[in-house]
Motif scaffolding. Structure first.
Motif, mmCIF file in Angstrom:
data_model
loop_
_atom_site.group_PDB
_atom_site.id
_atom_site.type_symbol
_atom_site.label_atom_id
_atom_site.label_comp_id
_atom_site.label_asym_id
_atom_site.label_seq_id
_atom_site.Cartn_x
_atom_site.Cartn_y
_atom_site.Cartn_z
ATOM 1 N N ARG A 1 -7.225 4.182 -2.840
ATOM 2 C CA ARG A 1 -7.868 2.716 -2.733
ATOM 3 C C ARG A 1 -7.126 1.644 -1.609
ATOM 4 N NH1 ARG A 1 -8.557 1.174 -8.603
ATOM 5 N NH2 ARG A 1 -9.441 -0.685 -7.640
ATOM 6 N N TRP B 1 -8.757 0.286 1.380
ATOM 7 C CA TRP B 1 -8.665 -1.449 1.578
ATOM 8 C C TRP B 1 -8.178 -1.661 2.871
ATOM 9 C CZ3 TRP B 1 -5.795 -5.608 2.711
ATOM 10 C CH2 TRP B 1 -6.215 -6.945 2.016
ATOM 11 N N GLU B 2 -6.896 -1.190 3.218
ATOM 12 C CA GLU B 2 -6.149 -1.681 4.397
ATOM 13 C C GLU B 2 -6.946 -1.130 5.693
ATOM 14 O OE1 GLU B 2 -1.734 -0.765 6.282
ATOM 15 O OE2 GLU B 2 -2.626 0.551 4.751
ATOM 16 N N PHE C 1 -13.413 -7.160 -0.673
ATOM 17 C CA PHE C 1 -11.960 -7.394 -0.272
ATOM 18 C C PHE C 1 -11.229 -8.071 -1.484
ATOM 19 C CE2 PHE C 1 -13.445 -6.370 3.989
ATOM 20 C CZ PHE C 1 -12.657 -5.307 4.162
ATOM 21 N N GLU D 1 -11.314 -6.105 -4.834
ATOM 22 C CA GLU D 1 -10.753 -4.929 -4.822
ATOM 23 C C GLU D 1 -9.203 -5.164 -4.720
ATOM 24 O OE1 GLU D 1 -9.911 -0.912 -4.604
ATOM 25 O OE2 GLU D 1 -11.251 -1.993 -5.646
ATOM 26 N N LEU D 2 -8.757 -6.170 -4.059
ATOM 27 C CA LEU D 2 -7.394 -6.735 -3.921
ATOM 28 C C LEU D 2 -6.813 -7.254 -5.243
ATOM 29 C CD1 LEU D 2 -4.747 -6.969 -2.075
ATOM 30 C CD2 LEU D 2 -5.683 -9.488 -1.582
ATOM 31 N N SER E 1 -9.922 -3.514 6.108
ATOM 32 C CA SER E 1 -9.211 -4.827 6.340
ATOM 33 C C SER E 1 -8.958 -5.002 7.999
ATOM 34 C CB SER E 1 -8.300 -5.143 5.298
ATOM 35 O OG SER E 1 -7.792 -6.654 5.678
ATOM 36 N N THR F 1 0.904 -1.259 -0.008
ATOM 37 C CA THR F 1 -0.183 -0.105 0.081
ATOM 38 C C THR F 1 0.775 1.292 -0.031
ATOM 39 O OG1 THR F 1 -0.228 0.098 2.367
ATOM 40 C CG2 THR F 1 -1.967 -1.017 1.172
#
Length: 159
Positions: free
Chosen positions: A124, A128-129, A101, A104-105, A132, A34
């Motif tokens: 993004r 996400w992080e 998740f 998107e990952l 998560s 990231t």
């Protein structure tokens, strides 16, 4: 130790492995990818790219199978509530994982390599992080509920 307790212990262990994998990724992997996408995403690309699915694909079905077996074996026992809460919560987390998740990952990690940092990708990736980490917190709380079930004595639950 009877079969019911043994399967329950295996379910707890398997769930702990799931959480351990997630903690490892959040400490060692996620902060790296990231950091500066798309350049930082190169760790997932190419012939020798990191392949986390080799871990995640088998562990979820194994854990679900152990949860289901433990639930059946413990249905008339006090720890049933602990297993139900953990199982329902885990299934919800998995639905969210596969709905948001994972896609998107995949979208992020398959972005073409570039030396130029893409601010949109950084945003993004950071979202996400953060989400998560919320998911991981939920899993940890569910694991506490599950592990507390091991403290339940051998009395039957009155239906």
């Amino acid at each position: 130790m009877n079969n019911r307790d043994f399967i329950y212990a295996l379910a707890c262990l398997s769930f702990a492995v799931v959480i351990g994998g997630a903690v490892y990724e959040h400490l060692a992997v996620v902060p790296r990818w990231t950091m500066a996408p798309p350049a930082s995403l190169s760790m997932f690309q190419g012939e020798y790219g990191l392949n986390p699915t080799a871990f995640w694909k088998p562990i979820h079905p194994i854990t679900l199978l152990l949860f289901a077996t433990s639930l059946v074996l413990s249905w008339k026992w006090k720890r049933r509530k602990n297993i139900l809460i953990a199982t329902i919560g885990y299934v919800i987390v998995l639905v969210v994982t596969f709905a948001f998740f994972v896609p998107e990952l995949i979208a992020l990690t398959t972005t073409a390599y570039s030396q130029t940092i893409d601010i949109g990708l950084v945003k993004r990736a950071k979202l996400w992080e953060m989400l998560s980490l919320v998911r991981l917190t939920v899993l940890i709380m569910l694991s506490l509920v599950l592990f507390l079930g091991m403290t339940k004595n051998e009395e039957r639950h009155l239906l």
